[in-house]
Design a protein around this motif. Structure first.
Motif, PDB file in Angstrom:
ATOM      1  N   ASP A 148     -32.489 -32.716   1.637  1.00 48.02           N
ATOM      2  CA  ASP A 148     -33.355 -33.426   0.690  1.00 48.02           C
ATOM      3  C   ASP A 148     -32.613 -34.664   0.204  1.00 48.02           C
ATOM      4  O   ASP A 148     -31.576 -34.564  -0.455  1.00 48.02           O
ATOM      5  N   VAL A 149     -33.145 -35.837   0.541  1.00 46.48           N
ATOM      6  CA  VAL A 149     -32.508 -37.109   0.224  1.00 46.48           C
ATOM      7  C   VAL A 149     -33.298 -37.808  -0.878  1.00 46.48           C
ATOM      8  O   VAL A 149     -34.481 -38.127  -0.700  1.00 46.48           O
TER       9      VAL A 149
ATOM     10  N   GLY B 230     -34.876 -29.508   8.935  1.00 46.37           N
ATOM     11  CA  GLY B 230     -35.946 -30.233   8.265  1.00 46.37           C
ATOM     12  C   GLY B 230     -35.333 -31.224   7.300  1.00 46.37           C
ATOM     13  O   GLY B 230     -34.500 -30.845   6.462  1.00 46.37           O
ATOM     14  N   VAL B 231     -35.711 -32.486   7.406  1.00 49.90           N
ATOM     15  CA  VAL B 231     -35.162 -33.549   6.568  1.00 49.90           C
ATOM     16  C   VAL B 231     -36.265 -34.111   5.685  1.00 49.90           C
ATOM     17  O   VAL B 231     -37.260 -34.649   6.189  1.00 49.90           O
ATOM     18  N   ALA B 232     -36.111 -33.975   4.382  1.00 50.40           N
ATOM     19  CA  ALA B 232     -37.039 -34.573   3.421  1.00 50.40           C
ATOM     20  C   ALA B 232     -36.358 -35.796   2.823  1.00 50.40           C
ATOM     21  O   ALA B 232     -35.220 -35.713   2.363  1.00 50.40           O
ATOM     22  N   SER B 233     -37.048 -36.931   2.847  1.00 44.80           N
ATOM     23  CA  SER B 233     -36.444 -38.156   2.325  1.00 44.80           C
ATOM     24  C   SER B 233     -37.437 -38.925   1.479  1.00 44.80           C
ATOM     25  O   SER B 233     -38.635 -38.935   1.755  1.00 44.80           O
ATOM     26  N   ALA B 234     -36.881 -39.592   0.463  1.00 48.50           N
ATOM     27  CA  ALA B 234     -37.679 -40.581  -0.260  1.00 48.50           C
ATOM     28  C   ALA B 234     -38.148 -41.633   0.729  1.00 48.50           C
ATOM     29  O   ALA B 234     -37.523 -41.866   1.762  1.00 48.50           O
ATOM     30  N   GLY B 235     -39.273 -42.255   0.441  1.00 52.72           N
ATOM     31  CA  GLY B 235     -39.872 -43.153   1.406  1.00 52.72           C
ATOM     32  C   GLY B 235     -40.053 -44.559   0.891  1.00 52.72           C
ATOM     33  O   GLY B 235     -39.567 -44.899  -0.195  1.00 52.72           O
ATOM     34  N   PRO B 236     -40.733 -45.351   1.708  1.00 52.36           N
ATOM     35  CA  PRO B 236     -41.489 -45.008   2.914  1.00 52.36           C
ATOM     36  C   PRO B 236     -40.617 -44.479   4.049  1.00 52.36           C
ATOM     37  O   PRO B 236     -39.436 -44.784   4.126  1.00 52.36           O
ATOM     38  N   ILE B 237     -41.270 -43.682   4.914  1.00 54.82           N
ATOM     39  CA  ILE B 237     -40.596 -43.119   6.067  1.00 54.82           C
ATOM     40  C   ILE B 237     -41.412 -43.429   7.320  1.00 54.82           C
ATOM     41  O   ILE B 237     -42.588 -43.773   7.233  1.00 54.82           O
TER      42      ILE B 237
ATOM     43  N   THR C 263     -36.940 -43.080  11.028  1.00 49.67           N
ATOM     44  CA  THR C 263     -36.289 -44.023  10.125  1.00 49.67           C
ATOM     45  C   THR C 263     -36.849 -43.906   8.707  1.00 49.67           C
ATOM     46  O   THR C 263     -37.968 -43.450   8.497  1.00 49.67           O
ATOM     47  N   VAL C 264     -36.032 -44.343   7.753  1.00 49.12           N
ATOM     48  CA  VAL C 264     -36.430 -44.298   6.346  1.00 49.12           C
ATOM     49  C   VAL C 264     -36.073 -45.620   5.680  1.00 49.12           C
ATOM     50  O   VAL C 264     -35.105 -46.284   6.054  1.00 49.12           O
ATOM     51  N   SER C 265     -36.868 -45.987   4.671  1.00 42.75           N
ATOM     52  CA  SER C 265     -36.622 -47.201   3.871  1.00 42.75           C
ATOM     53  C   SER C 265     -36.883 -46.880   2.404  1.00 42.75           C
ATOM     54  O   SER C 265     -37.794 -47.441   1.782  1.00 42.75           O
ATOM     55  N   PRO C 266     -36.111 -45.952   1.814  1.00 43.70           N
ATOM     56  CA  PRO C 266     -36.405 -45.524   0.442  1.00 43.70           C
ATOM     57  C   PRO C 266     -36.340 -46.682  -0.551  1.00 43.70           C
ATOM     58  O   PRO C 266     -35.378 -47.461  -0.544  1.00 43.70           O
ATOM     59  N   VAL C 267     -37.355 -46.769  -1.389  1.00 43.89           N
ATOM     60  CA  VAL C 267     -37.387 -47.818  -2.400  1.00 43.89           C
ATOM     61  C   VAL C 267     -36.154 -47.733  -3.289  1.00 43.89           C
ATOM     62  O   VAL C 267     -35.596 -48.761  -3.695  1.00 43.89           O
ATOM     63  N   ASN C 268     -35.695 -46.495  -3.571  1.00 44.53           N
ATOM     64  CA  ASN C 268     -34.585 -46.312  -4.507  1.00 44.53           C
ATOM     65  C   ASN C 268     -33.231 -46.122  -3.820  1.00 44.53           C
ATOM     66  O   ASN C 268     -32.266 -45.725  -4.465  1.00 44.53           O
ATOM     67  N   ILE C 269     -33.143 -46.398  -2.515  1.00 41.88           N
ATOM     68  CA  ILE C 269     -31.847 -46.467  -1.826  1.00 41.88           C
ATOM     69  C   ILE C 269     -31.835 -47.807  -1.098  1.00 41.88           C
ATOM     70  O   ILE C 269     -32.241 -47.922   0.059  1.00 41.88           O
ATOM     71  N   ALA C 270     -31.366 -48.840  -1.791  1.00 40.17           N
ATOM     72  CA  ALA C 270     -31.478 -50.202  -1.277  1.00 40.17           C
ATOM     73  C   ALA C 270     -30.714 -50.405   0.028  1.00 40.17           C
ATOM     74  O   ALA C 270     -31.059 -51.279   0.828  1.00 40.17           O
TER      75      ALA C 270
ATOM     76  N   VAL D  75     -39.773 -35.618   7.031  1.00 40.57           N
ATOM     77  CA  VAL D  75     -40.962 -35.559   6.191  1.00 40.57           C
ATOM     78  C   VAL D  75     -40.655 -36.271   4.877  1.00 40.57           C
ATOM     79  O   VAL D  75     -39.491 -36.344   4.455  1.00 40.57           O
ATOM     80  N   GLY D  76     -41.675 -36.826   4.232  1.00 40.91           N
ATOM     81  CA  GLY D  76     -41.490 -37.432   2.919  1.00 40.91           C
ATOM     82  C   GLY D  76     -41.077 -36.401   1.886  1.00 40.91           C
ATOM     83  O   GLY D  76     -41.502 -35.247   1.928  1.00 40.91           O
ATOM     84  N   ASP D  77     -40.243 -36.815   0.936  1.00 33.80           N
ATOM     85  CA  ASP D  77     -39.716 -35.847  -0.030  1.00 33.80           C
ATOM     86  C   ASP D  77     -40.797 -35.243  -0.915  1.00 33.80           C
ATOM     87  O   ASP D  77     -40.757 -34.043  -1.230  1.00 33.80           O
ATOM     88  N   ALA D  78     -41.807 -36.037  -1.285  1.00 32.87           N
ATOM     89  CA  ALA D  78     -42.871 -35.493  -2.137  1.00 32.87           C
ATOM     90  C   ALA D  78     -43.754 -34.527  -1.352  1.00 32.87           C
ATOM     91  O   ALA D  78     -44.234 -33.530  -1.903  1.00 32.87           O
ATOM     92  N   VAL D  79     -43.985 -34.811  -0.064  1.00 30.12           N
ATOM     93  CA  VAL D  79     -44.720 -33.867   0.774  1.00 30.12           C
ATOM     94  C   VAL D  79     -43.941 -32.567   0.884  1.00 30.12           C
ATOM     95  O   VAL D  79     -44.495 -31.467   0.769  1.00 30.12           O
ATOM     96  N   ALA D  80     -42.620 -32.671   1.090  1.00 28.16           N
ATOM     97  CA  ALA D  80     -41.790 -31.470   1.185  1.00 28.16           C
ATOM     98  C   ALA D  80     -41.860 -30.659  -0.105  1.00 28.16           C
ATOM     99  O   ALA D  80     -41.962 -29.422  -0.071  1.00 28.16           O
TER     100      ALA D  80
END
Length: 322
Positions: free
Chosen positions: A15-16, A70-77, A83-90, A113-118
């Motif tokens: 979970d990222v 399973g990888v959940a990440s802040a997005g967009p993904i 690939t991921v481009s989290p708004v809060n990980i510049a 998968v997106g973190d909120a979906v997870a």
């Protein structure tokens, strides 16, 4: 909800988030067997963040031979590209996260998968949600995220980004949002937004780094500005919730995240405003519930996504999430 075939071993859940990185080994029942977490490095170097995450992966996976990841990440993904481009990980823009994870844990299925979906999947599977139901999961924290579970199945949409609840505009004349729009739910009801509005109305704590927890404490003590801030945020959340419930015919909404830790300070006015906004009969059955898994929801949801990948469940649309 899709049944899962027996797993030959535990799965790895990642979970990222913008402030925290978490990794866990999970059993087929979603129970977290071993875990590690740490802060997300505030570094412009993308590999600084990646190395911190992969260090946790190595720690948790040591000697375990996970059967899937399973990888959940802040997005967009972008699940198709990994690939991921989290708004809060510049530091991460079109960052090939899944490639790095696959190199760290080779030879097993790995999905993004997106973190909120997870988080929504976790709550639906092992938390406050009803398995097989139709629900919206919301995380109200520094930002506001959302994920849909429709008929018991995660619905990430064709690009993997469905459920961006925080960026529903409920007031076109409202405050500007970080996404560029105006009047988004996040621009009014996130933790920093609540605090910002309360300060503008004269709320003072004597602390420069006052956050939503202090605002909630003052609301609990009866401070009128703090109470008004939570009421305003709850009214905005309710408008967004009813809009989604009307479109998706939801059974329930599960709300988690740091701001939801305020308890009835948030949920009291939220349920009241949902009732006030609801006029169609089929929407009136909607239940609004606090999340049950706390900060583990994303890990539990990532574990289920890994188990579904292991079971080779047919993919929905073009995403990497069933």
């Amino acid at each position: 909800m899709t049944p899962i075939a027996p797993s030959p071993g535990p799965v790895l859940a990642i979970d990222v988030g913008g402030t925290k990185l978490a990794v866990a080994l999970a059993g087929p029942d979603g129970r977290l067997l071993r875990r590690a977490q740490g802060p997300t490095p505030a570094s412009p170097d993308p590999m600084a963040v990646a190395d911190a995450l992969l260090g946790l992966v190595a720690e948790v996976a040591a000697g375990a031979a996970p059967a899937a990841v399973g990888v959940a990440s802040a997005g967009p993904i972008d699940p198709a590209e990994g690939t991921v481009s989290p708004v809060n990980i510049a530091a991460w823009r079109d960052f090939p996260l899944l490639d790095h994870v696959r190199r760290a844990v080779p030879g097993v299925p790995a999905v993004l998968v997106g973190d909120a979906v997870a988080a929504a999947v976790g709550e639906s599977w092992r938390g406050a949600g009803t398995p097989g139901g139709t629900m919206l999961g919301i995380v109200v924290s520094t930002g506001i995220g959302g994920g849909l579970v429709l008929g018991g199945e995660p619905y990430p949409g064709p690009t993997g980004n469905a459920g961006h609840f925080g960026h529903i505009s409920v007031d076109p004349a409202g405050p500007e949002c970080a996404c560029g729009n105006r009047g988004c739910v996040e621009a009014v009801a996130s933790g920093p937004s609540l605090v910002r509005w309360a300060r503008a109305q004269g709320w003072r704590t004597g602390e420069d780094d006052a956050d939503a927890r202090l605002l909630a404490a003052d609301a609990g003590a009866g401070d009128p500005v703090a109470l008004a801030a939570f009421d305003r945020g709850a009214r905005t959340l309710a408008a967004g919730i009813v809009a989604v419930a009307t479109i998706c015919d939801l059974d329930q909404v599960v709300v988690g995240g740091g701001v939801a830790g305020a308890g009835e300070i948030l949920f009291g006015p939220l349920r009241r405003h949902v009732r006030e906004h609801t006029h169609l009969g089929f929407v009136r059955r909607l239940r609004v519930l606090p999340a049950a898994l706390g900060g583990d929801a994303g890990l539990v949801g990532a574990a289920r996504v890994a188990l579904l990948a292991l079971a080779a469940t047919p993919l929905r649309a073009t995403t990497s999430v069933p």
